[in-house]
Every structure is written in C-alpha cells, then in structure tokens.
Design a protein around this motif. Structure first.
Motif, mmCIF file in Angstrom:
data_model
loop_
_atom_site.group_PDB
_atom_site.id
_atom_site.type_symbol
_atom_site.label_atom_id
_atom_site.label_comp_id
_atom_site.label_asym_id
_atom_site.label_seq_id
_atom_site.Cartn_x
_atom_site.Cartn_y
_atom_site.Cartn_z
ATOM 1 N N LEU A 28 0.829 -1.204 0.000
ATOM 2 C CA LEU A 28 0.000 0.000 0.000
ATOM 3 C C LEU A 28 0.866 1.257 0.000
ATOM 4 N N ALA A 29 1.926 1.264 0.787
ATOM 5 C CA ALA A 29 2.828 2.421 0.832
ATOM 6 C C ALA A 29 3.438 2.691 -0.534
ATOM 7 N N ARG A 30 3.858 1.637 -1.213
ATOM 8 C CA ARG A 30 4.423 1.832 -2.561
ATOM 9 C C ARG A 30 3.394 2.406 -3.520
ATOM 10 N N LEU A 77 -8.165 -8.005 0.267
ATOM 11 C CA LEU A 77 -9.117 -6.980 0.729
ATOM 12 C C LEU A 77 -9.530 -7.244 2.169
ATOM 13 N N LEU A 78 -9.845 -8.482 2.489
ATOM 14 C CA LEU A 78 -10.204 -8.838 3.862
ATOM 15 C C LEU A 78 -9.054 -8.500 4.810
ATOM 16 N N LEU A 79 -7.845 -8.809 4.399
ATOM 17 C CA LEU A 79 -6.656 -8.519 5.201
ATOM 18 C C LEU A 79 -6.428 -7.013 5.328
ATOM 19 N N LEU A 80 -6.616 -6.262 4.244
ATOM 20 C CA LEU A 80 -6.442 -4.812 4.286
ATOM 21 C C LEU A 80 -7.438 -4.166 5.252
ATOM 22 N N SER A 109 -12.652 1.555 -4.230
ATOM 23 C CA SER A 109 -11.756 2.284 -5.128
ATOM 24 C C SER A 109 -10.297 2.058 -4.733
ATOM 25 N N LEU A 110 -9.993 2.186 -3.449
ATOM 26 C CA LEU A 110 -8.632 1.940 -2.980
ATOM 27 C C LEU A 110 -8.224 0.508 -3.280
ATOM 28 N N ALA A 111 -9.078 -0.437 -2.960
ATOM 29 C CA ALA A 111 -8.754 -1.853 -3.163
ATOM 30 C C ALA A 111 -8.534 -2.169 -4.643
ATOM 31 N N LEU A 112 -9.431 -1.697 -5.494
ATOM 32 C CA LEU A 112 -9.307 -1.979 -6.924
ATOM 33 C C LEU A 112 -8.064 -1.328 -7.534
ATOM 34 N N THR A 113 -7.642 -0.195 -6.970
ATOM 35 C CA THR A 113 -6.473 0.522 -7.468
ATOM 36 C C THR A 113 -5.170 -0.056 -6.927
ATOM 37 N N CYS A 114 -5.148 -0.436 -5.671
ATOM 38 C CA CYS A 114 -3.890 -0.764 -4.992
ATOM 39 C C CYS A 114 -3.584 -2.250 -4.846
#
Length: 173
Positions: A28-30, A77-80, A109-114
C-alpha cells in the motif's frame, strides 16, 4: 485444543497476521507513494512464509480463505480491512490515498487501485465477501467510495479470538 496448544496457536497466528499486514502495508505504501519495490517484497514474502509454517494447523486467515473460497484479491481486501483496524500506519496510508487525514476507511476504489489481481466481481452482491457478509459497506457518494470494514465476527476470527468454536480462554460456545 488444550490451553497450551491454544496459546501456542494464538501466538503463531498473531505472528502470521502481523507478517501479512506488514507485507500488505508495504504494498500500500508503494502504491500511495508511487515508488518502486526496492527489494522489499522478497524479504516480506519470506517473513510471511516463515510465520505461516510456524502456525500449528491452519492460520485463521487461511481458514477463511479456504472456507469461503476467497480469491487472492478477496483475501487481500479482507486482510487490508483488518490492517486498517489493527495497524495505525496502514490506516494513515489509507487516509493519504483518500486525500483526507480523517478518512481512514478502505474503499472499493482503494482496493481496486492498490491490490493485485483486482476484479470487479469481488465487490458484487454475489461475490464471496458480500454473499457471506464478511465485509460491510457504509454509505458513500458512490458504491466505490463507500467506506468498508470487516464484519466484526470476521475481524475477531482473524485475530484468533474465536476459531474452531473456542473462545480465547478455550471456552466452548
């Protein structure tokens, strides 16, 4: 499971969950900071695999993936969602992605992007996460901007609070 075995499993499950969250936080940071890998993935993957091997039996995350037939993206996603609840740095990264220091929630949106291997079917009502009610969506301007969170049961299960019908103290119920 005896009390000693249960405590050993809880400690190993915790180490595995922390390792998975560390790996995901680095990813996620990257993405948020638009930077390259710099060799971090290999080290974190080894750490995750080492931690997974130390879990006697199956880790809670692996049980959920297997039981509900989650895809790699759905697992991530569950983990995030758990990471945002359990790790302040991941929550801050989510807020940075959202462009608002007060909006720590993960969105589709975040999940689909990252996240890798993203697929739209994971967020449909028939997808495992929503079908089995592992993920809850709050109100938002659009479906993809709605704040997400793990169902409370799923979050507690991931941390080992309740698995295999046992409470943390080993009580059945």
């Amino acid at each position: 499971m005896s009390g000693v075995d249960r405590e050993q499993w809880l400690a190993a499950n915790h180490r595995y969950l922390v390792a998975e969250i560390s790996r995901l936080r680095a990813l996620l940071a990257r993405r948020v900071e638009a930077r390259e890998d710099a060799g971090e993935d290999a080290q974190l993957s080894v750490m995750v695999e080492d931690a997974r091997r130390d879990v006697p039996g199956s880790a809670a995350l692996d049980m959920l993936v297997s039981t509900f037939g989650l895809s790699p993206f759905e697992k991530e996603l569950l983990l995030l969602l758990a990471a945002v609840e359990l790790d302040g740095t991941t929550a801050e990264l989510s807020a940075r992605f959202n462009g608002d220091n007060q909006r720590h929630a993960v969105t589709y949106s975040l999940a689909l992007t990252c996240l890798p291997d993203a697929h739209w079917s994971a967020i449909t009502p028939g997808g495992a996460l929503r079908h089995w009610q592992l993920v809850e969506a709050g109100p938002g301007e659009t479906r993809t901007q709605s704040p997400l969170r793990n169902d409370e049961w799923a979050l507690h299960f991931l941390t080992g609070w309740k698995s295999g019908g046992e409470g943390k103290s080993g009580d059945h119920g």
